[in-house]
Design a protein around this motif. Structure first.
Motif, PDB file in Angstrom:
ATOM      1  N   GLY A 291       0.777  -1.224   0.000  1.00 22.03           N
ATOM      2  CA  GLY A 291       0.000   0.000   0.000  1.00 22.03           C
ATOM      3  C   GLY A 291       0.808   1.273   0.000  1.00 22.03           C
ATOM      4  N   THR A 292       2.135   1.187  -0.033  1.00 24.34           N
ATOM      5  CA  THR A 292       2.989   2.388  -0.058  1.00 24.34           C
ATOM      6  C   THR A 292       3.376   2.703  -1.495  1.00 24.34           C
ATOM      7  OG1 THR A 292       3.883   1.939   2.134  1.00 24.34           O
ATOM      8  CG2 THR A 292       5.154   3.405   0.728  1.00 24.34           C
ATOM      9  N   ARG A 293       3.156   3.944  -1.883  1.00 21.90           N
ATOM     10  CA  ARG A 293       3.506   4.403  -3.216  1.00 21.90           C
ATOM     11  C   ARG A 293       4.777   5.247  -3.110  1.00 21.90           C
ATOM     12  NH1 ARG A 293      -0.318   8.612  -6.699  1.00 21.90           N
ATOM     13  NH2 ARG A 293       1.006   8.767  -8.581  1.00 21.90           N
ATOM     14  N   LEU A 294       5.724   5.027  -4.004  1.00 22.87           N
ATOM     15  CA  LEU A 294       6.966   5.795  -4.002  1.00 22.87           C
ATOM     16  C   LEU A 294       7.072   6.587  -5.297  1.00 22.87           C
ATOM     17  CD1 LEU A 294      10.456   4.828  -2.771  1.00 22.87           C
ATOM     18  CD2 LEU A 294      10.226   5.664  -5.119  1.00 22.87           C
ATOM     19  N   VAL A 295       7.378   7.876  -5.165  1.00 23.02           N
ATOM     20  CA  VAL A 295       7.581   8.753  -6.317  1.00 23.02           C
ATOM     21  C   VAL A 295       8.954   9.398  -6.171  1.00 23.02           C
ATOM     22  CG1 VAL A 295       6.763  10.733  -7.616  1.00 23.02           C
ATOM     23  CG2 VAL A 295       5.111   9.192  -6.523  1.00 23.02           C
ATOM     24  N   GLN A 296       9.775   9.234  -7.176  1.00 27.32           N
ATOM     25  CA  GLN A 296      11.133   9.778  -7.193  1.00 27.32           C
ATOM     26  C   GLN A 296      11.203  10.959  -8.150  1.00 27.32           C
ATOM     27  OE1 GLN A 296      13.842   7.301  -9.325  1.00 27.32           O
ATOM     28  NE2 GLN A 296      15.696   8.164  -8.433  1.00 27.32           N
ATOM     29  N   VAL A 297      11.828  12.048  -7.703  1.00 28.41           N
ATOM     30  CA  VAL A 297      12.082  13.213  -8.558  1.00 28.41           C
ATOM     31  C   VAL A 297      13.589  13.426  -8.589  1.00 28.41           C
ATOM     32  CG1 VAL A 297      11.736  15.675  -8.911  1.00 28.41           C
ATOM     33  CG2 VAL A 297       9.870  14.268  -7.999  1.00 28.41           C
ATOM     34  N   THR A 298      14.175  13.384  -9.773  1.00 21.68           N
ATOM     35  CA  THR A 298      15.616  13.514  -9.913  1.00 21.68           C
ATOM     36  C   THR A 298      15.953  14.084 -11.280  1.00 21.68           C
ATOM     37  OG1 THR A 298      17.728  12.303  -9.930  1.00 21.68           O
ATOM     38  CG2 THR A 298      15.791  11.118 -10.714  1.00 21.68           C
ATOM     39  N   GLN A 299      17.107  14.748 -11.366  1.00 24.15           N
ATOM     40  CA  GLN A 299      17.615  15.177 -12.664  1.00 24.15           C
ATOM     41  C   GLN A 299      18.501  14.115 -13.295  1.00 24.15           C
ATOM     42  OE1 GLN A 299      18.415  19.521 -13.418  1.00 24.15           O
ATOM     43  NE2 GLN A 299      18.897  19.476 -11.232  1.00 24.15           N
TER      44      GLN A 299
END
Length: 541
Positions: A291-299
């Motif tokens: 149930g855990t959602r992971l969103v990554q923001v990276t260049q």
């Protein structure tokens, strides 16, 4: 017609690459001939120290640094240090010498056979120009590749190229500009903002890129708006968040199972400016709780592509933080964890920073590392930048330090020893108005010890605190983890770094007690110094 060297020097000047870190060989001398006024050459006595200094300098300035290395032998000596620069995404422009073109085929002495292949896949880009007239363009590409990819770039140049005519088109390179824009598109931004604003229990994971990109304060504002816990990404090389902030939960453990356990109960994990994840100890398990959602923001597009789970957005974290702050302010959304208003796991009073525990003492002449770090915390200015390479004292370090400023912490990003001393010299060269302290273990110091000579020659205002416990403490800890308690070669007795430092021209002293240490640290010398302290053996965690 201008020479290749003249055009190249002028291009480097216009790009602001006028500090050259190097250890020259014969192939490099033609590049260094007739350096224009305003260029500064910083000599290192070993290529590993050269790259370590340039790594620290580039990280501290936020701009690419220029490195000049010898051909195969010198470039090979530098590769261990380059692993740290690659992992910290440090933009280094490495220009290496090569034999004259007519001697490359017969493999004359000092030829770098297939020079680009030697450095791949370590560096982000590597090349050797096909002809002399292509050198200025290739040099420009190296600069832009380093800047755009945030990775070292390597250019091998036959030394007879520098005196060759550049050709009529060469000046066109002088006014080039290459830039990147990383603002998420409208639909991308909307989806991300909705995910964050709609999360019931969001958690934030921040990587070293946040500090490297100058987003330290912005990350604090976002975290306080969200209200949930904040972790630093595993294998931390820069501190992206105040370590005693009530929302800070520390550095994530570098194992799959404990990371999963840390995220229990959170429906969203937002990762900014970090790979997902740089694990170390092999501790298998589920990547994420159910149930855990992971969103990554990276260049870093490569980091986004290789992650084993979650969603990724390749974008500028600065633009994403700004978007989220505006969205959360407009909607009035905030998380329901209430982390900033309670004591909870942080142990802090409402709205305040977590208190620092009293350091433990040990019997005998040695100091506990926490006593040393408490003295640094109390006696050094609040804006001190620390370059740390003492892996066995990692847990003690975070228990005692109170770091609230950007650029306060540097650590070897790939775990390769030899960054600490040279990196500290580089940071101090880049920021002469800021106090800089190198916290170096005796096992680590030997890998970059020659950097002391450069510090003495340039009278760098640097304090080196040398923790001497006579052993490779981190390896002893790993020996226990791996079931190898009797491995040989872990003790290094008999080293006196005060005498070594004095031999390189750096004033040094050995201190025996806490009060003497505090008195020494309260002094403000205008050049380098080394303070040796005997410490008890501790473990990284």
């Amino acid at each position: 017609m201008p020479s290749v060297r003249r055009i190249s020097h002028e291009f480097l000047r216009r790009q602001g690459l006028t500090t050259v870190f190097g250890n020259p060989g014969s192939n490099e001398l033609p590049f260094l001939a007739d350096l224009p006024d305003g260029f500064r050459y910083v000599l290192g006595l070993h290529e590993g120290a050269v790259v370590g200094m340039a790594d620290g300098y580039a990280q501290a300035t936020g701009r690419p640094a220029l490195v000049n290395l010898h051909a195969a032998a010198g470039s090979g000596n530098a590769m261990g240090a380059l692993t740290n620069a690659v992992a910290s995404r440090t933009p280094l422009v490495i220009v290496a010498g090569q034999q004259v073109r007519s001697a490359v085929g017969p493999e004359a002495n000092l030829t770098n056979v297939d020079a680009p292949a030697l450095m791949r896949p370590l560096v982000g880009w590597a090349a050797e120009p096909a002809c002399a007239q292509d050198v200025p363009r290739a040099l420009a590409q190296a600069v832009f590749e380093a800047r755009l990819q945030r990775q070292p770039a390597y250019l091998s140049v036959p030394y007879d190229d520098w005196a060759a005519d550049a050709g009529e088109n060469a000046p066109a390179v002088l006014d080039r500009r290459v830039e990147r824009a990383g603002v998420p598109g409208g639909e991308q931004g909307r989806r991300l903002a909705e995910a964050v604003a709609g999360a019931r229990r969001p958690a934030l994971v921040l990587g070293g890129d946040i500090d490297a990109d100058g987003l330290f304060e912005e990350a604090v504002r976002l975290a306080e708006r969200l209200g949930g816990p904040v972790w630093a990404a595993p294998s931390l090389f820069r501190l992206p968040f105040p370590n005693r902030h009530p929302q800070f939960r520390g550095v994530l453990p570098a194992g799959i199972e404990p990371v999963c356990r840390a995220f229990e109960g959170h429906d969203l994990v937002l990762v900014l400016g970090a790979p997902v994840f740089r694990y170390h100890e092999y501790l298998p398990g589920r990547y994420l709780p159910e149930g855990t959602r992971l969103v990554q923001v990276t260049q870093d597009a490569s980091a986004a592509a290789r992650a084993p789970m979650g969603e990724a957005l390749v974008a500028d974290p600065a633009a994403v933080i700004e978007l989220l702050l505006k969205t959360l302010a407009a909607t009035g959304a905030t998380a329901t964890t209430g982390a900033t208003a309670t004591t909870g796991a942080s142990g802090a009073t409402a709205g305040g920073y977590r208190p620092v525990p009293a350091p433990p003492a040990v019997d005998g002449p040695r100091l506990h590392p926490e006593e040393v770090f408490a003295a640094l915390r109390d006696e050094q200015p609040a804006d001190t930048a620390y370059v740390v390479e003492s892996t066995s004292t990692n847990a003690a370090w975070w228990r005692q330090m109170d770091l609230r400023r950007p650029g306060s912490y540097y650590f070897p990003a790939a775990g390769g020893l030899g960054f600490g001393l040279p990196g500290a010299v580089g940071v101090a060269l880049a920021q002469p108005g800021r106090p800089v302290v190198g916290v170096i273990g005796d096992g680590s110091a030997n890998y970059g010890i020659t950097a002391l000579w450069t510090a003495a020659r340039h009278r760098v205002p640097l304090t080196v605190v040398l923790l001497r416990n006579g052993t490779y403490g981190a390896l002893r800890w790993f020996g226990g983890l791996l079931g190898v308690p009797d491995a040989p070669g872990l003790d290094i007795p008999g080293l006196d770094f005060t005498r070594i430092a004095q031999g390189y021209g750096v004033p040094a002293r050995h201190v025996d007690g806490v009060e003497e240490l505090r008195a020494v640290l309260a002094e403000r010398p205008d050049g380098p110094r080394l303070v040796q302290v005997d410490t008890a053996l501790t473990t990284p965690s």
